[in-house]
Scaffold this motif. Structure first.
Motif, PDB file in Angstrom:
ATOM      1  N   ASP A  22      -3.151  10.744  -1.410  1.00  0.00           N
ATOM      2  CA  ASP A  22      -3.769  12.071  -1.296  1.00  0.00           C
ATOM      3  C   ASP A  22      -3.354  12.887  -2.502  1.00  0.00           C
ATOM      4  O   ASP A  22      -2.214  12.775  -2.968  1.00  0.00           O
ATOM      5  CB  ASP A  22      -3.277  12.817  -0.039  1.00  0.00           C
ATOM      6  CG  ASP A  22      -3.823  12.246   1.243  1.00  0.00           C
ATOM      7  OD1 ASP A  22      -5.061  12.138   1.360  1.00  0.00           O
ATOM      8  OD2 ASP A  22      -3.026  11.920   2.129  1.00  0.00           O
ATOM      9  N   ILE A  23      -4.272  13.729  -2.984  1.00  0.00           N
ATOM     10  CA  ILE A  23      -3.944  14.627  -4.091  1.00  0.00           C
ATOM     11  C   ILE A  23      -4.873  15.834  -4.019  1.00  0.00           C
ATOM     12  O   ILE A  23      -6.070  15.697  -3.776  1.00  0.00           O
ATOM     13  CB  ILE A  23      -4.063  13.899  -5.462  1.00  0.00           C
ATOM     14  CG1 ILE A  23      -3.562  14.790  -6.601  1.00  0.00           C
ATOM     15  CG2 ILE A  23      -5.465  13.374  -5.691  1.00  0.00           C
ATOM     16  CD1 ILE A  23      -3.383  14.048  -7.924  1.00  0.00           C
ATOM     17  N   ARG A  56      -0.364  24.466  -8.548  1.00  0.00           N
ATOM     18  CA  ARG A  56       0.452  23.419  -7.953  1.00  0.00           C
ATOM     19  C   ARG A  56      -0.465  22.250  -7.565  1.00  0.00           C
ATOM     20  O   ARG A  56      -1.609  22.432  -7.178  1.00  0.00           O
ATOM     21  CB  ARG A  56       1.151  23.916  -6.693  1.00  0.00           C
ATOM     22  CG  ARG A  56       2.083  25.091  -6.908  1.00  0.00           C
ATOM     23  CD  ARG A  56       3.500  24.680  -6.702  1.00  0.00           C
ATOM     24  NE  ARG A  56       4.525  25.650  -6.446  1.00  0.00           N
ATOM     25  CZ  ARG A  56       4.886  26.660  -7.192  1.00  0.00           C
ATOM     26  NH1 ARG A  56       4.220  26.947  -8.261  1.00  0.00           N
ATOM     27  NH2 ARG A  56       5.912  27.409  -6.878  1.00  0.00           N
ATOM     28  N   ALA A  88      -0.293  18.791  -5.103  1.00  0.00           N
ATOM     29  CA  ALA A  88       0.409  18.009  -4.081  1.00  0.00           C
ATOM     30  C   ALA A  88      -0.091  16.576  -4.156  1.00  0.00           C
ATOM     31  O   ALA A  88      -1.301  16.333  -4.231  1.00  0.00           O
ATOM     32  CB  ALA A  88       0.158  18.596  -2.697  1.00  0.00           C
ATOM     33  N   ARG A 109       0.604  12.622  -2.443  1.00  0.00           N
ATOM     34  CA  ARG A 109       1.266  11.683  -1.540  1.00  0.00           C
ATOM     35  C   ARG A 109       1.031  10.307  -2.127  1.00  0.00           C
ATOM     36  O   ARG A 109      -0.107   9.862  -2.259  1.00  0.00           O
ATOM     37  CB  ARG A 109       0.694  11.784  -0.124  1.00  0.00           C
ATOM     38  CG  ARG A 109       1.398  10.859   0.872  1.00  0.00           C
ATOM     39  CD  ARG A 109       0.930  11.106   2.301  1.00  0.00           C
ATOM     40  NE  ARG A 109      -0.482  10.819   2.482  1.00  0.00           N
ATOM     41  CZ  ARG A 109      -0.973   9.619   2.823  1.00  0.00           C
ATOM     42  NH1 ARG A 109      -0.169   8.603   3.024  1.00  0.00           N
ATOM     43  NH2 ARG A 109      -2.281   9.469   2.980  1.00  0.00           N
ATOM     44  N   ASN A 160       6.367  12.083  -1.189  1.00  0.00           N
ATOM     45  CA  ASN A 160       5.584  13.316  -1.178  1.00  0.00           C
ATOM     46  C   ASN A 160       6.080  14.186  -2.324  1.00  0.00           C
ATOM     47  O   ASN A 160       7.285  14.433  -2.438  1.00  0.00           O
ATOM     48  CB  ASN A 160       5.729  14.035   0.160  1.00  0.00           C
ATOM     49  CG  ASN A 160       5.095  13.233   1.270  1.00  0.00           C
ATOM     50  OD1 ASN A 160       3.900  13.033   1.273  1.00  0.00           O
ATOM     51  ND2 ASN A 160       5.903  12.756   2.199  1.00  0.00           N
ATOM     52  N   GLU A 161       5.160  14.625  -3.152  1.00  0.00           N
ATOM     53  CA  GLU A 161       5.523  15.301  -4.393  1.00  0.00           C
ATOM     54  C   GLU A 161       4.661  16.535  -4.606  1.00  0.00           C
ATOM     55  O   GLU A 161       3.472  16.525  -4.298  1.00  0.00           O
ATOM     56  CB  GLU A 161       5.351  14.321  -5.555  1.00  0.00           C
ATOM     57  CG  GLU A 161       6.107  13.029  -5.307  1.00  0.00           C
ATOM     58  CD  GLU A 161       5.770  11.905  -6.263  1.00  0.00           C
ATOM     59  OE1 GLU A 161       4.915  12.090  -7.167  1.00  0.00           O
ATOM     60  OE2 GLU A 161       6.362  10.826  -6.108  1.00  0.00           O
ATOM     61  N   ILE A 162       5.280  17.566  -5.151  1.00  0.00           N
ATOM     62  CA  ILE A 162       4.552  18.764  -5.573  1.00  0.00           C
ATOM     63  C   ILE A 162       4.894  19.002  -7.034  1.00  0.00           C
ATOM     64  O   ILE A 162       6.062  18.924  -7.433  1.00  0.00           O
ATOM     65  CB  ILE A 162       4.923  19.992  -4.719  1.00  0.00           C
ATOM     66  CG1 ILE A 162       4.561  19.740  -3.261  1.00  0.00           C
ATOM     67  CG2 ILE A 162       4.214  21.248  -5.258  1.00  0.00           C
ATOM     68  CD1 ILE A 162       5.013  20.822  -2.313  1.00  0.00           C
ATOM     69  N   TYR A 163       3.880  19.266  -7.811  1.00  0.00           N
ATOM     70  CA  TYR A 163       4.042  19.527  -9.239  1.00  0.00           C
ATOM     71  C   TYR A 163       3.519  20.918  -9.557  1.00  0.00           C
ATOM     72  O   TYR A 163       2.487  21.329  -9.022  1.00  0.00           O
ATOM     73  CB  TYR A 163       3.269  18.497 -10.058  1.00  0.00           C
ATOM     74  CG  TYR A 163       3.784  17.094  -9.874  1.00  0.00           C
ATOM     75  CD1 TYR A 163       4.782  16.598 -10.696  1.00  0.00           C
ATOM     76  CD2 TYR A 163       3.279  16.281  -8.876  1.00  0.00           C
ATOM     77  CE1 TYR A 163       5.265  15.311 -10.521  1.00  0.00           C
ATOM     78  CE2 TYR A 163       3.757  14.994  -8.687  1.00  0.00           C
ATOM     79  CZ  TYR A 163       4.750  14.513  -9.513  1.00  0.00           C
ATOM     80  OH  TYR A 163       5.234  13.243  -9.336  1.00  0.00           O
ATOM     81  N   ARG A 164       4.220  21.611 -10.452  1.00  0.00           N
ATOM     82  CA  ARG A 164       3.735  22.896 -10.956  1.00  0.00           C
ATOM     83  C   ARG A 164       3.210  22.657 -12.361  1.00  0.00           C
ATOM     84  O   ARG A 164       3.874  22.014 -13.190  1.00  0.00           O
ATOM     85  CB  ARG A 164       4.866  23.935 -10.968  1.00  0.00           C
ATOM     86  CG  ARG A 164       4.415  25.323 -11.399  1.00  0.00           C
ATOM     87  CD  ARG A 164       5.474  26.376 -11.085  1.00  0.00           C
ATOM     88  NE  ARG A 164       6.760  26.104 -11.692  1.00  0.00           N
ATOM     89  CZ  ARG A 164       7.133  26.496 -12.913  1.00  0.00           C
ATOM     90  NH1 ARG A 164       6.301  27.191 -13.677  1.00  0.00           N
ATOM     91  NH2 ARG A 164       8.341  26.206 -13.380  1.00  0.00           N
ATOM     92  N   GLU A 201       8.680  19.607 -10.868  1.00  0.00           N
ATOM     93  CA  GLU A 201       8.342  18.715  -9.763  1.00  0.00           C
ATOM     94  C   GLU A 201       9.347  18.877  -8.636  1.00  0.00           C
ATOM     95  O   GLU A 201      10.502  19.210  -8.866  1.00  0.00           O
ATOM     96  CB  GLU A 201       8.296  17.254 -10.212  1.00  0.00           C
ATOM     97  CG  GLU A 201       9.648  16.666 -10.559  1.00  0.00           C
ATOM     98  CD  GLU A 201       9.598  15.205 -10.985  1.00  0.00           C
ATOM     99  OE1 GLU A 201       8.524  14.583 -10.996  1.00  0.00           O
ATOM    100  OE2 GLU A 201      10.675  14.674 -11.330  1.00  0.00           O
ATOM    101  N   TRP A 202       8.849  18.653  -7.428  1.00  0.00           N
ATOM    102  CA  TRP A 202       9.672  18.567  -6.227  1.00  0.00           C
ATOM    103  C   TRP A 202       9.328  17.219  -5.604  1.00  0.00           C
ATOM    104  O   TRP A 202       8.163  16.969  -5.262  1.00  0.00           O
ATOM    105  CB  TRP A 202       9.347  19.677  -5.239  1.00  0.00           C
ATOM    106  CG  TRP A 202       9.695  21.042  -5.724  1.00  0.00           C
ATOM    107  CD1 TRP A 202      10.845  21.735  -5.455  1.00  0.00           C
ATOM    108  CD2 TRP A 202       8.900  21.916  -6.531  1.00  0.00           C
ATOM    109  NE1 TRP A 202      10.811  22.969  -6.061  1.00  0.00           N
ATOM    110  CE2 TRP A 202       9.617  23.108  -6.736  1.00  0.00           C
ATOM    111  CE3 TRP A 202       7.637  21.798  -7.124  1.00  0.00           C
ATOM    112  CZ2 TRP A 202       9.130  24.173  -7.473  1.00  0.00           C
ATOM    113  CZ3 TRP A 202       7.146  22.849  -7.873  1.00  0.00           C
ATOM    114  CH2 TRP A 202       7.887  24.020  -8.042  1.00  0.00           C
TER     115      TRP A 202
END
Length: 136
Positions: free
Chosen positions: A70-71, A77, A79, A81, A107-111, A120-121
């Motif tokens: 998923d994106i 941001r 997100a 997966r 699971n990742e979040i990018y700014r 990144e988280w």
């Protein structure tokens, strides 16, 4: 409907990572890249730190691949997966190679700012990863 430019940037970066083209991947990342990893108290900073982590991962799992499940993007941001797959053929975190396949969720979040990934988280299912390389 056209794909959001920040989603395209992440697809480009992850595609380069999967292809082993780390220079192209680094070209998508800000020099002062901020890294936030679940379970690591201190924020890490810089592309060199990111590169060292990727090289360690690729040494342990030479065929590592991040498949986007998923994106989506909103407000600067993105997100993502991912399913991370690979074969444990090198030492990983003190664990000798087992030859076992891994498959774990991340699971990742990018700014994103000005066309570059700046932060990144990352929350990877490390419990499953370690179970796959240590359990008979």
């Amino acid at each position: 409907m056209a794909e959001h430019p920040d989603v395209r940037l992440l697809r480009t970066a992850l595609g380069a990572l999967n292809a082993g083209d780390l220079d192209a991947c680094l070209g998508c990342i800000h020099p002062d890249f901020l890294i936030n990893l679940a379970g690591v108290a201190q924020q890490l900073v810089g592309r060199d730190i990111w590169l060292a982590g990727v090289e360690q991962l690729r040494a342990a799992f030479p065929d590592v691949r991040l498949d986007i499940e998923d994106i989506f993007a909103a407000d600067g941001r993105v997100a993502v997966r991912n399913t991370i797959r690979g074969t444990h053929l090198g030492e990983f975190q003190g664990i000798a190679p087992t030859g076992r396949s891994i498959e774990v969720m991340s699971n990742e979040i990018y700014r994103v700012e000005n066309g570059l990934i700046v932060e990144e988280w990352i929350v990877t299912d490390n419990a499953t990863l370690f179970a796959q390389v240590t359990t008979s």
